[in-house]
Design an enzyme around this catalytic site. Structure first.
Site, PDB file in Angstrom:
ATOM      1  N   GLY A   1      -6.935   5.272   5.500  1.00  0.00           N
ATOM      2  CA  GLY A   1      -6.535   6.015   4.313  1.00  0.00           C
ATOM      3  C   GLY A   1      -6.960   7.467   4.404  1.00  0.00           C
ATOM      4  O   GLY A   1      -8.005   7.787   4.958  1.00  0.00           O
TER       5      GLY A   1
ATOM      6  N   SER B   1      -6.647  -2.542   2.037  1.00  0.00           N
ATOM      7  CA  SER B   1      -6.970  -2.098   0.684  1.00  0.00           C
ATOM      8  C   SER B   1      -7.559  -3.207  -0.173  1.00  0.00           C
ATOM      9  O   SER B   1      -7.505  -3.136  -1.392  1.00  0.00           O
ATOM     10  CB  SER B   1      -5.726  -1.521  -0.015  1.00  0.00           C
ATOM     11  OG  SER B   1      -5.380  -0.296   0.572  1.00  0.00           O
TER      12      SER B   1
ATOM     13  N   ARG C   1     -10.811   3.389  11.855  1.00  0.00           N
ATOM     14  CA  ARG C   1     -11.937   3.277  10.931  1.00  0.00           C
ATOM     15  C   ARG C   1     -12.403   1.831  10.938  1.00  0.00           C
ATOM     16  O   ARG C   1     -11.595   0.922  10.757  1.00  0.00           O
ATOM     17  CB  ARG C   1     -11.508   3.673   9.521  1.00  0.00           C
ATOM     18  CG  ARG C   1     -12.676   4.072   8.637  1.00  0.00           C
ATOM     19  CD  ARG C   1     -12.295   4.011   7.180  1.00  0.00           C
ATOM     20  NE  ARG C   1     -12.175   2.633   6.741  1.00  0.00           N
ATOM     21  CZ  ARG C   1     -11.224   2.188   5.919  1.00  0.00           C
ATOM     22  NH1 ARG C   1     -10.304   3.007   5.456  1.00  0.00           N
ATOM     23  NH2 ARG C   1     -11.193   0.912   5.572  1.00  0.00           N
TER      24      ARG C   1
ATOM     25  N   TYR D   1      -9.242   3.068  -5.022  1.00  0.00           N
ATOM     26  CA  TYR D   1      -8.249   4.133  -5.193  1.00  0.00           C
ATOM     27  C   TYR D   1      -8.169   4.702  -6.585  1.00  0.00           C
ATOM     28  O   TYR D   1      -7.515   5.705  -6.789  1.00  0.00           O
ATOM     29  CB  TYR D   1      -6.867   3.625  -4.777  1.00  0.00           C
ATOM     30  CG  TYR D   1      -6.869   3.226  -3.345  1.00  0.00           C
ATOM     31  CD1 TYR D   1      -7.046   4.195  -2.356  1.00  0.00           C
ATOM     32  CD2 TYR D   1      -6.764   1.905  -2.973  1.00  0.00           C
ATOM     33  CE1 TYR D   1      -7.099   3.832  -1.024  1.00  0.00           C
ATOM     34  CE2 TYR D   1      -6.803   1.535  -1.649  1.00  0.00           C
ATOM     35  CZ  TYR D   1      -6.971   2.490  -0.680  1.00  0.00           C
ATOM     36  OH  TYR D   1      -7.026   2.133   0.629  1.00  0.00           O
TER      37      TYR D   1
ATOM     38  N   ASN E   1      -9.195  -0.438  11.000  1.00  0.00           N
ATOM     39  CA  ASN E   1      -7.924   0.097  10.490  1.00  0.00           C
ATOM     40  C   ASN E   1      -7.369   1.114  11.472  1.00  0.00           C
ATOM     41  O   ASN E   1      -8.065   2.056  11.844  1.00  0.00           O
ATOM     42  CB  ASN E   1      -8.162   0.797   9.154  1.00  0.00           C
ATOM     43  CG  ASN E   1      -8.729  -0.156   8.140  1.00  0.00           C
ATOM     44  OD1 ASN E   1      -8.005  -0.799   7.408  1.00  0.00           O
ATOM     45  ND2 ASN E   1     -10.058  -0.284   8.124  1.00  0.00           N
TER      46      ASN E   1
ATOM     47  N   GLU F   1       0.819  -1.211   0.000  1.00  0.00           N
ATOM     48  CA  GLU F   1       0.000   0.000   0.000  1.00  0.00           C
ATOM     49  C   GLU F   1       0.853   1.262   0.000  1.00  0.00           C
ATOM     50  O   GLU F   1       0.398   2.324   0.404  1.00  0.00           O
ATOM     51  CB  GLU F   1      -0.957  -0.041   1.186  1.00  0.00           C
ATOM     52  CG  GLU F   1      -1.974  -1.155   1.045  1.00  0.00           C
ATOM     53  CD  GLU F   1      -2.691  -1.458   2.347  1.00  0.00           C
ATOM     54  OE1 GLU F   1      -3.675  -0.782   2.619  1.00  0.00           O
ATOM     55  OE2 GLU F   1      -2.243  -2.344   3.090  1.00  0.00           O
TER      56      GLU F   1
ATOM     57  N   GLU G   1     -13.640  -5.497   9.900  1.00  0.00           N
ATOM     58  CA  GLU G   1     -12.253  -5.244  10.309  1.00  0.00           C
ATOM     59  C   GLU G   1     -12.099  -3.798  10.732  1.00  0.00           C
ATOM     60  O   GLU G   1     -12.989  -2.963  10.508  1.00  0.00           O
ATOM     61  CB  GLU G   1     -11.293  -5.555   9.160  1.00  0.00           C
ATOM     62  CG  GLU G   1     -11.558  -4.768   7.884  1.00  0.00           C
ATOM     63  CD  GLU G   1     -10.688  -5.252   6.729  1.00  0.00           C
ATOM     64  OE1 GLU G   1     -11.038  -6.276   6.130  1.00  0.00           O
ATOM     65  OE2 GLU G   1      -9.665  -4.604   6.441  1.00  0.00           O
TER      66      GLU G   1
ATOM     67  N   ASP H   1     -14.892  -1.122   9.437  1.00  0.00           N
ATOM     68  CA  ASP H   1     -15.706  -1.505   8.289  1.00  0.00           C
ATOM     69  C   ASP H   1     -16.764  -2.500   8.746  1.00  0.00           C
ATOM     70  O   ASP H   1     -16.454  -3.480   9.435  1.00  0.00           O
ATOM     71  CB  ASP H   1     -14.827  -2.122   7.203  1.00  0.00           C
ATOM     72  CG  ASP H   1     -13.785  -1.134   6.688  1.00  0.00           C
ATOM     73  OD1 ASP H   1     -14.009   0.093   6.859  1.00  0.00           O
ATOM     74  OD2 ASP H   1     -12.762  -1.552   6.134  1.00  0.00           O
TER      75      ASP H   1
END
Lengths: 430, 313
Positions: free
Chosen positions: B282, B152, B261, B222, B278, B16, B276, B263
């Site tokens: 991002g 990602s 963050r 992205y 983070n 990433e 999951e 999900d």
């Protein structure tokens, strides 16, 4: 406040031709390739450090100090006349006799390719290209919505009988073939060279079916063993449009290439170039012209040849010693690239992340096909890393292939990795 | 207290890297707009010397992937006594390993899809087809396969038929040595960012993700395209409340700090399922956290500045 947004708010405004411009996750992986920990066998960047940089620096300094008003000004769309005359001398090394009047200077040969496709190809027209073919050309053809039909090659280059079969089939289907695109000498990506006998056959077949030939020849002077091969253009000036470049013989950063075309086509190319860029960089053109006029460029090309020969040898020796059974590869006699074929059931695109994790990079074969093939292949370049790094890179790659073989044995051949297509190449892939 | 010298760490040597570089530039520009003196730099062999010789007031790590999210860079910052934004190394290690994170949040009362995590050796030693068969027998179809570590959506893919499972496993093992195979939950895909100013975690509005073809993969994330983001997510008030509460619960249960963050999937019955979390979300122009920040009426630069100020004496 509710907000709707898209990753690309402009996505419904683009022209249809932009739909083919797709970046890929491979491109993202290549962000790591620039790090020194990674041995990159991916890029096609020439080893410009081998140039006499001090002398070139002095030369450019004097050029600007002495003739700045000319060097830093616009030039003509066709390109500097003095440079075009030098270009004719360079092409004469490959048997090409040409008038400077029929040469158009371009921003690398890549722009020449773009201009030719722009003036010849309507959406849906057929362009023939080798299988595999240069990724940058495929990107251009996709941008103009050409229908690329691949013709297989082998160790002797493009296979004449396969070309004839394709042309016959396309004729039967009523398809219009605009040109055959070929890199006959030290091909990118396969590293193979069209034999002398086949050169005549290919020209004969193209004449029979009345197909133009676009001969892309950036590596022609970088042969390791013999005198330069005679260019296709040398034997059929009315049928062959020739693309040349100083990217590999002087410096890729100058972005100076050219196209030599039949007179009428040349006139169209100049108009197309003018609408695209007004004129190529005068600064770069005059730097190249001065270099050709004042520096020992023939000796420098010999130096490049020796340097790349040593690296080619290092790569072939390492491959011979280290690669697992079942892998095969080409043995280039010049240029930058080895084309490697993996054992059945392995997929070079799927294993790319593992290779990056092991700190070695290559270009997966799928990038060199417009039709989604190429999973079992990869392009390895030896032009940039030094020989000891090449050996280390091949050692790492061999380890990755071993792991993939084990994975294949565990899960069986599982088909091909995700969606493919022509991906716009970054400069690191050319 | 003013910030005198801030280092934004981005890039690194992970899959990433490119996303991280883009995140780093975004954070740097947002801070510079507030006249915060910021240096954007890669995590490379010159980093330690520079942190030792010219110690910053604080570091803002936006390194994605391993090293950035598995706690190791933060371990190094702890060694050097350099303050930094984000979770501590031990919390990162738990959050980074998806099966472990799932166990922790499950104990904290959250739903998370039933799953199994297996290293590739198990498939080799026991025979892939038998193991896969047992997985399908137990979890059913469809499934979702992803590396146990990593982000990602690299190496992640949905599996609708048993015949697709082998290919999905191979794709997953290209990015890691262990795979998490999860029961696929149909529903609305949302992402909830949590920020922590003054010690109190606060959830930002949920962002709903509508990916073309229903697949929010790397390209959809992205690369400019047709993925649509709707903020706040189109959820019932009850589901929206549950989603934000779940993100705060995950943030707390995993012992995270400053920002995270989470999900989630919200199913047809308004049940929320944790996928999951983070620890270095991002920050690119197409990323989810900056969207949530903007819809919440906040400014990304001010938020980053506040998070940095959390760590000044």
């Amino acid at each position: 406040m509710e907000q709707h947004s898209r990753t690309d708010a402009y996505s419904d405004r683009y022209a249809a031709r932009a739909a083919g411009m797709v970046p890929s996750e491979i491109r993202a992986l290549f962000a790591m390739v620039a790090r020194p920990e990674v041995v990159s066998l991916a890029g096609g960047a020439p080893y410009v450090s081998a140039l006499p940089l001090d002398a070139v620096g002095d030369m450019i300094g004097q050029l600007v100090a002495g003739r700045g008003a000319e060097v830093l000004q616009y030039g003509s769309a066709q390109g500097d006349e003095g440079l075009r005359e030098h270009i004719c001398e360079v092409m004469a090394l490959e048997g090409v006799r040409a008038s400077a009047d029929d040469v158009v200077v371009t921003v690398g040969a890549q722009q020449a390719l773009d201009l030719i496709t722009k003036i010849f190809v309507d959406p849906g027209d057929v362009v023939l290209a080798e299988a595999p073919s240069y990724v940058g050309a495929l990107g251009t053809f996709a941008a103009y919505q050409a229908d690329v039909v691949h013709v297989p090659l082998d160790e002797g280059g493009l296979i004449p009988s396969a070309l004839r079969e394709s042309l016959e089939r396309l004729r039967r289907d009523g398809r219009r073939v605009k040109f055959l695109y070929t890199v006959p000498t030290f091909q990118n990506p396969a590293g193979v060279t069209l034999t002398t006998a086949r050169r005549a056959q290919i020209l004969e077949i193209c004449a029979e079916y009345d197909v133009l030939v676009v001969e892309d020849n950036p590596y022609g002077l970088l042969g390791f063993d013999n005198e330069p091969m005679r260019a296709l253009r040398a034997d059929d000036p009315d049928r062959v449009i020739y693309l040349g470049s100083f990217s590999k013989t002087i410096a890729s950063g100058l972005r100076v290439g050219w196209v030599l075309a039949p007179h009428a086509v040349r006139a169209k190319l100049v108009l197309a170039a003018e609408s695209a860029i007004l004129c190529p960089s005068n600064f770069s053109q005059l730097a190249v012209r001065e270099y050709l006029a004042t520096q020992p460029w023939r000796e420098q090309i010999k130096d490049f040849r020796e340097l790349y020969r040593e690296r080619r040898d290092a790569m072939l020796e390492a491959l011979d010693q280290l690669m697992p059974e079942g892998c095969t590869w080409t043995r280039p006699a010049g240029g930058f690239f080895v084309w490697l074929t993996l054992p059945e059931g392995l997929d070079s695109k799927a294993m790319a992340p593992r290779a990056i994790a092991e700190r070695v990079a290559y270009v997966p074969g799928t990038g060199f096909y417009a039709n989604g093939e190429g999973h079992r292949h990869m392009r390895l370049s030896y032009c940039f890393p030094e020989p000891h790094r090449i050996r280390e890179g091949v050692r790492r790659l061999a380890g990755v292939v071993e792991q993939e073989l084990r994975l294949r044995d565990t899960f069986g051949g599982v088909g091909q990795s995700g969606p493919t297509g022509v991906h716009t190449p970054g400069p690191h892939v050319v | 207290m003013e910030l005198g010298h801030v280092v934004v760490l981005a890039g690194g040597l992970s899959y990433e890297r490119e996303v991280s570089q883009r995140s780093g530039r975004r954070v740097t520009e947002a801070l510079r707009a507030l006249d915060v003196p910021v240096e954007l730099r890669d995590a490379d062999a010159t980093l330690l010397d520079s942190l030792v010789n010219d110690p910053p007031d604080a570091v803002f790590p936006v390194l994605h992937g391993a090293a950035g999210e598995d706690g190791s860079i933060r371990d190094v910052l702890e060694l050097l006594d350099v303050p930094y934004v984000g979770a501590r190394p031990d919390a990162c290690r738990v959050a980074w390993d998806k099966p472990t994170a799932k166990s922790v949040v499950r104990r904290a009362g959250l739903n998370t899809p039933e799953s199994v995590a297996l290293p590739k050796e198990v498939f080799h030693d026991l025979g892939a087809s038998s193991v896969l068969e047992q997985i399908v027998n137990r979890l059913g179809l469809p499934l979702f396969v992803k590396p146990t570590r990593g982000g990602s959506a690299l190496g992640a893919s949905p599996v609708h038929e048993a015949a697709e499972l082998s290919a999905a496993m191979v794709g997953c093992f290209a990015y890691g040595d262990a795979a998490l195979v999860e029961r696929y939950v149909e529903g609305t895909e949302v992402s909830v960012s949590v920020i922590e100013i003054g010690g109190e975690p606060r959830a930002l509005p949920a962002v709903e993700i509508v990916a073309p073809g229903g697949r929010y993969d790397y390209t959809a994330r992205y690369d400019a395209g047709d993925t649509e983001f709707i903020t706040p997510a189109r959820l019932s008030p009850q589901a929206a409340e549950r989603a934000t509460a779940a993100a705060v619960t995950a943030h707390r249960a995993l012992g995270l700090r400053d920002l995270s963050r989470t999900d989630l999937i919200v199913d047809a019955d308004d049940e929320v399922h944790f996928l999951e979390v983070n620890v270095a979300p991002g920050m690119t122009e197409t990323s989810l956290l900056p969207r949530a920040v903007s819809v919440a009426g906040l400014d990304l630069g001010h938020l980053c500045q506040s998070l940095l100020l959390n760590h000044l004496p």
